[in-house]
Design an enzyme around this catalytic site. Structure first.
Site, mmCIF file in Angstrom:
data_model
loop_
_atom_site.group_PDB
_atom_site.id
_atom_site.type_symbol
_atom_site.label_atom_id
_atom_site.label_comp_id
_atom_site.label_asym_id
_atom_site.label_seq_id
_atom_site.Cartn_x
_atom_site.Cartn_y
_atom_site.Cartn_z
ATOM 1 N N ARG A 1 1.836 4.890 6.570
ATOM 2 C CA ARG A 1 1.135 3.692 7.069
ATOM 3 C C ARG A 1 -0.239 4.029 7.662
ATOM 4 O O ARG A 1 -0.656 3.474 8.674
ATOM 5 C CB ARG A 1 1.973 2.972 8.143
ATOM 6 C CG ARG A 1 3.239 2.354 7.636
ATOM 7 C CD ARG A 1 2.980 1.257 6.596
ATOM 8 N NE ARG A 1 4.175 0.490 6.331
ATOM 9 C CZ ARG A 1 5.136 0.855 5.480
ATOM 10 N NH1 ARG A 1 5.020 1.966 4.786
ATOM 11 N NH2 ARG A 1 6.205 0.104 5.307
ATOM 12 N N SER B 1 6.965 -5.638 9.073
ATOM 13 C CA SER B 1 7.348 -4.740 10.175
ATOM 14 C C SER B 1 6.262 -4.806 11.237
ATOM 15 O O SER B 1 5.088 -4.592 10.926
ATOM 16 C CB SER B 1 7.440 -3.291 9.705
ATOM 17 O OG SER B 1 8.440 -3.144 8.740
ATOM 18 N N GLU C 1 2.395 -1.563 14.018
ATOM 19 C CA GLU C 1 1.866 -1.285 12.684
ATOM 20 C C GLU C 1 0.826 -2.355 12.359
ATOM 21 O O GLU C 1 -0.132 -2.137 11.639
ATOM 22 C CB GLU C 1 3.028 -1.358 11.689
ATOM 23 C CG GLU C 1 2.695 -0.890 10.306
ATOM 24 C CD GLU C 1 3.362 -1.736 9.242
ATOM 25 O OE1 GLU C 1 2.837 -2.818 8.921
ATOM 26 O OE2 GLU C 1 4.391 -1.294 8.713
HETATM 27 N N1 EPU Z 1 18.149 -1.005 11.252
HETATM 28 C C1 EPU Z 1 18.954 -1.465 12.267
HETATM 29 N N2 EPU Z 1 18.665 -2.674 12.831
HETATM 30 C C2 EPU Z 1 17.636 -3.441 12.407
HETATM 31 C C3 EPU Z 1 16.786 -2.964 11.388
HETATM 32 C C4 EPU Z 1 17.064 -1.735 10.821
HETATM 33 O O1 EPU Z 1 19.886 -0.812 12.655
HETATM 34 O O2 EPU Z 1 17.476 -4.529 12.967
HETATM 35 C C5 EPU Z 1 18.462 0.253 10.591
HETATM 36 C C6 EPU Z 1 18.978 0.000 9.172
HETATM 37 O O3 EPU Z 1 20.346 -0.237 9.142
HETATM 38 C C7 EPU Z 1 18.620 1.274 8.446
HETATM 39 C C8 EPU Z 1 17.367 1.733 9.177
HETATM 40 O O4 EPU Z 1 17.296 1.025 10.406
HETATM 41 O O5 EPU Z 1 19.606 2.242 8.573
HETATM 42 C C9 EPU Z 1 16.107 1.512 8.355
HETATM 43 O O6 EPU Z 1 16.020 0.143 7.993
HETATM 44 P P1 EPU Z 1 15.291 -0.330 6.632
HETATM 45 O O7 EPU Z 1 15.746 0.512 5.506
HETATM 46 O O8 EPU Z 1 15.454 -1.807 6.534
HETATM 47 O O9 EPU Z 1 13.810 0.061 6.824
HETATM 48 P P2 EPU Z 1 12.806 0.123 8.055
HETATM 49 O O10 EPU Z 1 12.549 1.540 8.380
HETATM 50 O O11 EPU Z 1 13.284 -0.765 9.139
HETATM 51 C C10 EPU Z 1 10.742 0.305 6.452
HETATM 52 C C11 EPU Z 1 9.394 -0.335 6.302
HETATM 53 C C12 EPU Z 1 9.507 -1.696 5.632
HETATM 54 C C13 EPU Z 1 10.176 -1.508 4.273
HETATM 55 C C14 EPU Z 1 11.545 -0.852 4.498
HETATM 56 C C15 EPU Z 1 12.275 -0.551 3.211
HETATM 57 C C16 EPU Z 1 8.096 0.557 8.163
HETATM 58 C C17 EPU Z 1 7.396 0.255 9.431
HETATM 59 N N3 EPU Z 1 8.757 -0.458 7.594
HETATM 60 O O12 EPU Z 1 11.485 -0.506 7.367
HETATM 61 O O13 EPU Z 1 8.184 -2.156 5.403
HETATM 62 O O14 EPU Z 1 10.332 -2.743 3.609
HETATM 63 O O15 EPU Z 1 11.363 0.408 5.190
HETATM 64 O O16 EPU Z 1 11.719 0.546 2.582
HETATM 65 O O17 EPU Z 1 8.035 1.685 7.687
HETATM 66 C C18 EPU Z 1 6.433 -3.453 6.351
HETATM 67 O O18 EPU Z 1 5.788 -2.423 6.423
HETATM 68 O O19 EPU Z 1 5.958 -4.565 6.724
HETATM 69 C C19 EPU Z 1 7.792 -3.405 5.853
HETATM 70 C C20 EPU Z 1 8.598 -4.475 5.829
#
Ligand code: EPU
Length: 336
Positions: free
Chosen positions: A163, A236, A331
């Protein structure tokens, strides 16, 4: 070029914050760029926006907002393995991804559905479901500000990281990105490193295709993320924090089941999980809350003011600091 005086920016930011700017310029044609420089638009306070999908306005913007709306996609070169496509900054990101899928070009499909414009994608190196746009960017083209000297940055000069890029650091507010050249593969290959994507595709029992990957990504997105045409948000809100190995050892001795991934410089944690664990899924203040299925996303359910979102996100940061001793960072670009 379309000019509006003192308009509301509500239709121009996906957080749906109702604030105003002094002037809005909508750039629809490449020839408008010259006018921007001859009128010295960038010598006064200014802000360049795409779809306004990664920013939070905290108050009226006392300057000129420049919105890119230029269109065009052109294959500029190809060989047996690869194709090079030059895309105007004002093209919608997902329209471009659909174009690559229709033409059987591989590499952009995991990124379908990310809100925003092509011109914005290099700035924060958009990423999702195991892919980052840096993997398909060949070069970024535009003008230095305020004078309008053209530049071309090859991929390796863009300083891409999680990012992050040169456009968010040294070149923040010092360049206008007008076009991006992508290099995509013609050879069939898929990135199924994201577990849920791989498993959901396997469950269908169908042969993997670009269409199936894109459809599955959309399905996963829809199950976790809000529809930005209905709910105000900017994806995010925070970056996932990277902590040292020592800090991670300390935290995992204290807290069970911390989601973590290896990352340059240490261990990456899931900010969404930390936020959920601090109880934020239960806390709504006025029209502001985190999204019920993804705590990393802050939403405006109606008429929240930018200031209210700021108060909310700062309280989240504070609670994470108190519980885990980690400082998470937005972010989203905070426009103040
Ligand atoms: N999780 C929780 N609770 C929540 C949200 C997430 O426990 O409320 C846990 C999930 O269960 C999972 C882990 O956190 O084990 C990661 O969650 P997820 O795979 O949904 O991804 P993220 O790290 O929360 C990132 C990106 C998203 C992208 C997703 C999927 C960033 C800041 N965000 O989210 O990007 O869609 O991975 O690859 O890196 C964005 O940048 O706007 C965005 C939506």
């Amino acid at each position: 070029m379309i000019t509006q005086k003192h308009p509301s920016l509500k239709p121009y930011n996906t957080f749906h914050i109702d604030c105003r700017c002094k002037k809005l310029l909508i750039v629809e044609d490449e020839s408008d760029f010259e006018e921007l420089f001859s009128k010295r638009v960038f010598c006064q306070p200014f802000l360049i926006i795409g779809e306004g999908s990664n920013m939070l306005f905290t108050k009226d913007f006392e300057g000129t907002v420049i919105k890119l709306a230029t269109k065009g996609m052109e294959i500029i070169n190809e060989d047996d393995d690869c194709v090079y496509i030059r895309v105007a900054g004002g093209e919608n990101w997902s329209d471009f991804v659909r174009f690559t899928i229709e033409n059987k070009f591989y590499g952009a499909e995991n990124l379908i559905g990310i809100p925003g414009l092509v011109g914005s994608c290099p700035v924060q190196n958009i990423g999702a479901y195991g892919s980052e746009v840096k993997d398909i960017i060949y070069q970024v083209e535009g003008f230095y500000l305020p004078d309008g000297e053209p530049f071309v940055f090859y991929n390796e000069e863009c300083e891409f990281a999680y990012r992050d890029s040169i456009f968010k650091k040294e070149l923040k507010d010092r360049c206008l990105i007008t076009e991006v050249v992508f290099k995509l593969s013609k050879e069939e290959h898929y990135n199924l490193i994201y577990k849920q994507l791989k498993e959901t595709i396997e469950q269908t029992g169908n042969t993997v295709t670009l269409e199936l990957v894109a459809k599955t990504v959309q399905k996963i997105r829809n199950s976790k993320l809000p529809d930005i045409t209905k709910v105000g948000c900017a994806g995010s809100f925070f970056k996932n924090p990277v902590v040292s190995e020592a800090k991670f050892a300390e935290l995992s001795a204290k807290f069970d089941n911390l989601v973590h991934y290896p990352a340059p410089g240490g261990v990456k944690l899931a900010a969404g999980q930390l936020i959920e664990n601090c109880g934020w899924k239960e806390i709504r203040k006025g029209d502001v809350s985190v999204y019920p299925t993804q705590a990393l996303v802050i939403v405006n359910w109606g008429n929240a003011k930018g200031k209210e979102v700021v108060d909310y996100y700062q309280q989240i940061i504070k609670s994470i600091q108190e519980k885990y001793g980690i400082t998470i960072e937005p972010e989203v670009r905070i426009v103040s």
